[in-house]
Write a protein that holds these residues in place. Structure first.
Motif, PDB file in Angstrom:
ATOM      1  N   PRO A  30      -4.333 -15.649  10.817  1.00  0.00           N
ATOM      2  CA  PRO A  30      -3.141 -15.231  11.645  1.00  0.00           C
ATOM      3  C   PRO A  30      -3.178 -15.122  12.794  1.00  0.00           C
ATOM      4  O   PRO A  30      -4.360 -15.113  13.354  1.00  0.00           O
ATOM      5  CB  PRO A  30      -3.698 -13.840  10.864  1.00  0.00           C
ATOM      6  CG  PRO A  30      -5.199 -13.867  10.346  1.00  0.00           C
ATOM      7  CD  PRO A  30      -5.851 -15.102  10.226  1.00  0.00           C
ATOM      8  N   ASP A  31      -1.489 -14.781  13.567  1.00  0.00           N
ATOM      9  CA  ASP A  31      -2.178 -14.093  15.069  1.00  0.00           C
ATOM     10  C   ASP A  31      -2.384 -13.258  15.490  1.00  0.00           C
ATOM     11  O   ASP A  31      -2.529 -13.326  16.336  1.00  0.00           O
ATOM     12  CB  ASP A  31      -0.359 -14.806  15.198  1.00  0.00           C
ATOM     13  CG  ASP A  31      -0.145 -16.221  14.988  1.00  0.00           C
ATOM     14  OD1 ASP A  31      -0.626 -17.735  15.489  1.00  0.00           O
ATOM     15  OD2 ASP A  31       0.971 -16.518  15.064  1.00  0.00           O
ATOM     16  N   GLU A  32      -1.688 -12.305  14.251  1.00  0.00           N
ATOM     17  CA  GLU A  32      -2.379 -10.990  15.324  1.00  0.00           C
ATOM     18  C   GLU A  32      -2.973 -10.639  14.105  1.00  0.00           C
ATOM     19  O   GLU A  32      -2.961 -10.637  13.012  1.00  0.00           O
ATOM     20  CB  GLU A  32      -1.451  -9.978  14.886  1.00  0.00           C
ATOM     21  CG  GLU A  32      -0.494 -11.010  16.213  1.00  0.00           C
ATOM     22  CD  GLU A  32       1.116  -9.531  16.518  1.00  0.00           C
ATOM     23  OE1 GLU A  32       0.707  -8.422  15.842  1.00  0.00           O
ATOM     24  OE2 GLU A  32       2.254 -10.126  16.960  1.00  0.00           O
ATOM     25  N   VAL A  33      -4.028  -9.460  14.536  1.00  0.00           N
ATOM     26  CA  VAL A  33      -5.111  -9.272  13.198  1.00  0.00           C
ATOM     27  C   VAL A  33      -5.246  -7.634  13.357  1.00  0.00           C
ATOM     28  O   VAL A  33      -5.449  -7.449  14.400  1.00  0.00           O
ATOM     29  CB  VAL A  33      -6.614  -9.918  13.451  1.00  0.00           C
ATOM     30  CG1 VAL A  33      -7.962  -9.611  12.319  1.00  0.00           C
ATOM     31  CG2 VAL A  33      -6.883 -11.403  13.513  1.00  0.00           C
ATOM     32  N   PRO A  34      -4.946  -7.063  12.742  1.00  0.00           N
ATOM     33  CA  PRO A  34      -5.453  -5.597  12.637  1.00  0.00           C
ATOM     34  C   PRO A  34      -6.279  -5.084  11.836  1.00  0.00           C
ATOM     35  O   PRO A  34      -7.403  -6.182  12.088  1.00  0.00           O
ATOM     36  CB  PRO A  34      -4.971  -5.505  10.786  1.00  0.00           C
ATOM     37  CG  PRO A  34      -4.746  -6.018   9.808  1.00  0.00           C
ATOM     38  CD  PRO A  34      -4.382  -7.547  11.250  1.00  0.00           C
ATOM     39  N   LEU A  35      -6.437  -3.820  12.534  1.00  0.00           N
ATOM     40  CA  LEU A  35      -8.489  -3.961  12.355  1.00  0.00           C
ATOM     41  C   LEU A  35      -8.794  -3.186  11.241  1.00  0.00           C
ATOM     42  O   LEU A  35      -9.949  -3.405  11.324  1.00  0.00           O
ATOM     43  CB  LEU A  35      -8.088  -1.713  12.883  1.00  0.00           C
ATOM     44  CG  LEU A  35      -7.995  -1.599  14.497  1.00  0.00           C
ATOM     45  CD1 LEU A  35      -8.442  -0.151  15.265  1.00  0.00           C
ATOM     46  CD2 LEU A  35      -9.142  -1.950  15.312  1.00  0.00           C
ATOM     47  N   ARG A  36      -7.977  -3.625  10.876  1.00  0.00           N
ATOM     48  CA  ARG A  36      -9.000  -3.388   8.837  1.00  0.00           C
ATOM     49  C   ARG A  36      -7.262  -3.908   7.989  1.00  0.00           C
ATOM     50  O   ARG A  36      -6.217  -3.344   7.771  1.00  0.00           O
ATOM     51  CB  ARG A  36      -9.335  -1.865   8.366  1.00  0.00           C
ATOM     52  CG  ARG A  36      -9.615  -2.490   7.302  1.00  0.00           C
ATOM     53  CD  ARG A  36     -10.092  -0.710   6.717  1.00  0.00           C
ATOM     54  NE  ARG A  36     -10.791  -0.316   5.514  1.00  0.00           N
ATOM     55  CZ  ARG A  36      -9.898   0.035   5.005  1.00  0.00           C
ATOM     56  NH1 ARG A  36      -8.412   0.583   4.904  1.00  0.00           N
ATOM     57  NH2 ARG A  36     -10.342   0.232   3.890  1.00  0.00           N
ATOM     58  N   ALA A  37      -8.001  -4.564   7.197  1.00  0.00           N
ATOM     59  CA  ALA A  37      -7.054  -4.869   5.758  1.00  0.00           C
ATOM     60  C   ALA A  37      -7.039  -3.971   4.657  1.00  0.00           C
ATOM     61  O   ALA A  37      -7.839  -3.588   4.727  1.00  0.00           O
ATOM     62  CB  ALA A  37      -8.087  -6.556   5.283  1.00  0.00           C
ATOM     63  N   GLU A  38      -5.786  -3.752   4.557  1.00  0.00           N
ATOM     64  CA  GLU A  38      -5.787  -3.064   2.887  1.00  0.00           C
ATOM     65  C   GLU A  38      -6.577  -3.935   2.306  1.00  0.00           C
ATOM     66  O   GLU A  38      -6.496  -5.150   2.009  1.00  0.00           O
ATOM     67  CB  GLU A  38      -4.270  -2.980   3.162  1.00  0.00           C
ATOM     68  CG  GLU A  38      -3.587  -2.087   3.689  1.00  0.00           C
ATOM     69  CD  GLU A  38      -3.844  -0.492   3.521  1.00  0.00           C
ATOM     70  OE1 GLU A  38      -4.239  -0.303   2.693  1.00  0.00           O
ATOM     71  OE2 GLU A  38      -4.090  -0.452   4.450  1.00  0.00           O
ATOM     72  N   GLU A  39      -7.015  -3.281   1.075  1.00  0.00           N
ATOM     73  CA  GLU A  39      -7.564  -3.705   0.623  1.00  0.00           C
ATOM     74  C   GLU A  39      -6.431  -5.116  -0.772  1.00  0.00           C
ATOM     75  O   GLU A  39      -6.048  -4.532  -1.428  1.00  0.00           O
ATOM     76  CB  GLU A  39      -8.198  -2.323  -0.871  1.00  0.00           C
ATOM     77  CG  GLU A  39      -8.874  -2.804  -2.342  1.00  0.00           C
ATOM     78  CD  GLU A  39      -9.108  -1.552  -3.415  1.00  0.00           C
ATOM     79  OE1 GLU A  39      -9.045  -1.986  -4.251  1.00  0.00           O
ATOM     80  OE2 GLU A  39      -9.978  -0.804  -2.629  1.00  0.00           O
ATOM     81  N   ILE A  40      -6.767  -5.667  -1.310  1.00  0.00           N
ATOM     82  CA  ILE A  40      -6.071  -6.459  -2.323  1.00  0.00           C
ATOM     83  C   ILE A  40      -7.134  -7.068  -3.228  1.00  0.00           C
ATOM     84  O   ILE A  40      -8.274  -7.008  -3.712  1.00  0.00           O
ATOM     85  CB  ILE A  40      -6.337  -8.205  -1.442  1.00  0.00           C
ATOM     86  CG1 ILE A  40      -7.225  -8.436  -1.173  1.00  0.00           C
ATOM     87  CG2 ILE A  40      -5.356  -7.478   0.051  1.00  0.00           C
ATOM     88  CD1 ILE A  40      -7.389 -10.053  -0.916  1.00  0.00           C
ATOM     89  N   THR A  41      -6.518  -7.233  -4.569  1.00  0.00           N
ATOM     90  CA  THR A  41      -6.390  -7.812  -5.897  1.00  0.00           C
ATOM     91  C   THR A  41      -6.134  -8.819  -6.140  1.00  0.00           C
ATOM     92  O   THR A  41      -4.776  -9.197  -6.133  1.00  0.00           O
ATOM     93  CB  THR A  41      -6.271  -6.287  -6.701  1.00  0.00           C
ATOM     94  OG1 THR A  41      -6.578  -5.512  -6.516  1.00  0.00           O
ATOM     95  CG2 THR A  41      -6.586  -7.018  -7.741  1.00  0.00           C
ATOM     96  N   ILE A  42      -7.113 -10.184  -6.182  1.00  0.00           N
ATOM     97  CA  ILE A  42      -6.814 -11.207  -6.576  1.00  0.00           C
ATOM     98  C   ILE A  42      -6.723 -11.194  -8.345  1.00  0.00           C
ATOM     99  O   ILE A  42      -7.617 -10.881  -9.337  1.00  0.00           O
ATOM    100  CB  ILE A  42      -7.781 -12.224  -6.227  1.00  0.00           C
ATOM    101  CG1 ILE A  42      -8.029 -12.095  -4.919  1.00  0.00           C
ATOM    102  CG2 ILE A  42      -7.142 -13.696  -6.389  1.00  0.00           C
ATOM    103  CD1 ILE A  42      -9.459 -12.943  -3.739  1.00  0.00           C
ATOM    104  N   PRO A  43      -5.783 -11.769  -8.863  1.00  0.00           N
ATOM    105  CA  PRO A  43      -5.960 -11.302 -10.520  1.00  0.00           C
ATOM    106  C   PRO A  43      -6.454 -12.879 -10.820  1.00  0.00           C
ATOM    107  O   PRO A  43      -6.893 -13.301 -10.458  1.00  0.00           O
ATOM    108  CB  PRO A  43      -4.215 -12.385 -10.087  1.00  0.00           C
ATOM    109  CG  PRO A  43      -3.316 -12.017  -9.175  1.00  0.00           C
ATOM    110  CD  PRO A  43      -4.394 -12.242  -8.293  1.00  0.00           C
ATOM    111  N   ALA A  44      -6.868 -12.423 -12.689  1.00  0.00           N
ATOM    112  CA  ALA A  44      -7.498 -12.861 -12.749  1.00  0.00           C
ATOM    113  C   ALA A  44      -7.296 -14.346 -12.920  1.00  0.00           C
ATOM    114  O   ALA A  44      -8.235 -15.846 -13.055  1.00  0.00           O
ATOM    115  CB  ALA A  44      -8.099 -12.232 -14.434  1.00  0.00           C
ATOM    116  N   ASP A  45      -6.006 -14.554 -12.814  1.00  0.00           N
ATOM    117  CA  ASP A  45      -5.776 -16.797 -13.290  1.00  0.00           C
ATOM    118  C   ASP A  45      -6.054 -17.381 -12.246  1.00  0.00           C
ATOM    119  O   ASP A  45      -5.671 -18.306 -12.672  1.00  0.00           O
ATOM    120  CB  ASP A  45      -4.506 -15.974 -14.067  1.00  0.00           C
ATOM    121  CG  ASP A  45      -3.315 -15.717 -13.078  1.00  0.00           C
ATOM    122  OD1 ASP A  45      -4.248 -15.088 -12.270  1.00  0.00           O
ATOM    123  OD2 ASP A  45      -2.215 -15.691 -13.772  1.00  0.00           O
TER     124      ASP A  45
END
Length: 619
Positions: A30-45
């Motif tokens: 990323p060109d710009e990095v926030p202080l904290r990333a939001e929680e992400i969910t990677i799908p099972a498939d």
């Protein structure tokens, strides 16, 4: 296996935690990095293990200590990120982060840790020399990964290892310091080996290995692949392969090798297929599958279950004498965490002259357990690996739930195979003798039974109209003031009195008038100890008059004080009354009713045993 995985990234500020997450998601730095990333969910498939994965970032600038503690408690695996070009961030791994995490997690269920060395693109050297001593010091550390969020090096691998640390943890299986399997893992794999050793010869032959492979991995091994596996074992140990089959030592060695080579998932796949959870305990879902039993229905083993239990008996009856010696019983139950049968079992079912449980007695005990406590029967079948060997979804496939007894009475026929007879009578009236005589034990043999080995149940087979049925006798303790529903719930009642005790019949008369006079449950009166002098009973009516008045069959004389073979006729009559309660009353005076019922019983019993011996010889 877990239904999802929660990964938490912690570490000092500016080590690149957020960049790692954003590089994984966008597949570019990323060109710009926030202080904290939001929680992400990677799908099972899109995950290798087909399990939804939640990735959680931590920012000291945006979150409080309390929020951090909450995230630590929710995490399944924690990645401690450091910068490979920042010695202070490496020092903080041991001085701050590991102690903090350990303080916030339970000692018995520590969260696996992964050390993540980010920014590997900024240095030409590796941080592994510094990190290895830390890994050796802390057992909770699963692995260490060096990566780069900027050039995407090892980003996918990092999250794969994190997921793997949760789904296929090393901790329960292997001790890195000793370089060997942990005792609980050895115990679990030993049970799996014994269940898979279908002929109980101590080795897994090619057929057994192929069945095991197909069961666990849904694919058989090619002949050359089988040989390659055995050759690997041969090269590393002398007694791992015997008679061209894999011994227990060889089986355990293979799993040690899988783990040492980072293939934990292979061992975990096997363990989970055989019912184990992450703590190497058999799961409740595996041992106690859901089974619905409506009121007034009973539980029995079906034909496939009896075939399975027969194969288990054959597997352990090594001397082929159609009975299980104490050593053979002990061997059979080695796959159990405890010994399920106590000494009372030998006085509940048929035994041979040495007191060993016969083939018929063995099946009878399983029938009894299934009838009285189906959950325990499911548990026992689970330990034996029924669902795996018989390729069924669960042990519930071994159980038949009979239809409601009221429907049987309405239709005047039943498909049930097990019938319960409650035996009531005053103290010392001869109830226990009546139960033991059903198992072929005369008074002389009964006197040798220790008090603490006695049983209140006896079960064996009888033949009614040529059909084999199980009769379960239950001795009810003589408490006239209180008889529970369990004491009264049965298919036929046996009222026993001592002909030589003038006060014995009074109890039977009172019990009958209070509990059974208006019941549809058929009753039979037994005149026990008929070899002794018959005394007049202190009762307003004699037993014969009482039976006549209440339209009961006349008292049946019975004694077990004989050296002759004990007759089963009386038990056949009880089974017939239980099967045909509507006919029992109508045909009381018709002796041909009993004659028709018992015709061929002895012949069927002899033929049944002869057929079993013949089948045994064929095998």
């Amino acid at each position: 296996m877990r239904k999802d995985v929660r990964i938490l990234l912690v570490g000092e500020p500016k080590v690149g935690k957020t960049s790692l997450i954003m590089s994984l998601v966008s597949e570019e730095f990323p060109d710009e990095v926030p202080l904290r990333a939001e929680e992400i969910t990677i799908p099972a498939d899109v995950t290798p293990e087909r399990v939804p994965t939640h990735i959680v970032d931590y920012s000291e600038a945006e979150q409080s200590d309390e929020q951090l503690y909450q995230e630590i408690s929710k995490a399944n695996v924690i990645c401690i990120v450091y910068s490979v070009n920042n010695k202070k961030s490496i020092e903080k791994v041991t001085s701050h982060w590991i102690p903090l995490i350990n303080d916030r997690t339970d000692k018995d269920s520590r969260v696996p840790l992964i050390l993540v060395g980010n920014k590997s693109d900024l240095v030409e050297h590796s941080s592994m020399e510094t990190i290895l001593p830390i890994m050796n010091q802390y057992q909770d550390i699963e692995t260490c990964v060096e990566c780069s969020a900027k050039n995407l090096k090892n980003i996918s691998e990092l999250f794969y290892y994190a997921q793997k640390a949760v789904l296929h943890p090393t901790g329960p299986l292997y001790c890195p310091e000793e370089k060997e399997l942990k005792p609980s893992c050895i115990k679990s794999l030993t049970r799996i080996f014994k269940v898979s050793d279908l002929d109980n010869d101590g080795i897994l032959n090619d057929n057994e290995l192929n069945f095991f492979q197909r069961t666990c991995f849904n694919t058989p091994l090619a002949p050359q692949a089988l040989e390659d596996v055995k050759n690997v074992v041969r090269r590393n140990m002398t007694d791992g392969v015997k008679d061209n089959g894999l011994s227990l030592k060889g089986f355990l060695f293979l799993h040690t090798l899988f783990i040492q080579r980072g293939r934990h998932e292979t061992t975990w796949t096997v363990l989970r297929r055989f019912g184990y959870d992450d703590d190497l305990e058999l799961t409740q879902e595996y041992l106690f599958p859901l089974i619905k039993i409506p009121p007034d229905c009973t539980t029995e083993l079906n034909h496939n279950a009896y075939l399975f239990l027969q194969s288990v008996f054959d597997k352990h009856d090594k001397d082929r004498d159609c009975a299980l010696s104490p050593e053979e019983v002990k061997d059979l139950f080695k796959v159990f965490p405890y010994m399920p049968w106590g000494p009372d079992v030998n006085n509940t079912v048929c035994t041979n002259d040495q007191g060993w449980i016969t083939y018929q007695g063995y099946l009878s005990q399983w029938t009894l357990t299934t009838y009285l406590d189906v959950q325990r029967s499911l548990e026992y079948l689970g330990y034996l690996g029924y669902s795996i060997i018989c390729e069924q979804e669960s042990q519930a496939a071994a159980i038949t739930v009979t239809r409601n007894k009221r429907i049987d009475l309405q239709k005047k026929q039943t498909q049930r195979s097990v019938f319960r007879c409650n035996v009531l009578g005053a103290r010392d009236s001869g109830k226990s003798g009546f139960l033991q005589a059903f198992l072929g034990k005369n008074l002389q043999r009964q006197r040798r039974i220790r008090e603490d080995h006695k049983s209140f149940y006896a079960i064996s087979t009888t033949y009614v109209y040529g059909q084999e049925k199980y009769l379960l006798l239950h001795e009810v303790m003589p408490d006239f003031d209180f008889l529970s529903e369990a004491d009264l719930a049965c298919d036929v009642v046996c009222l026993v009195y001592d002909v030589n005790n003038p006060r014995s019949f009074e109890y039977c008369a009172k019990v009958y008038k209070q509990y059974f006079i208006d019941s549809k449950t058929p009753c039979m009166v037994i005149a026990a100890k008929s070899d002794l002098h018959e005394l007049r009973q202190y009762c307003s009516l004699s037993p014969q008059e009482f039976c006549r008045k209440h339209k009961l069959h006349p008292p049946q004389p019975f004694t077990c004080n004989t050296t002759d073979a004990l007759s089963k006729d009386i038990y056949t009559r009880l089974t017939t009354m239980a099967m045909y309660p509507h006919m029992a009353q109508a045909d009381l005076k018709n002796s041909t009713f009993w004659l028709r019922a018992s015709v061929g019983a002895t012949v069927c019993a002899v033929l049944g045993f002869a057929m079993y011996r013949a089948l045994l010889k064929q095998r």
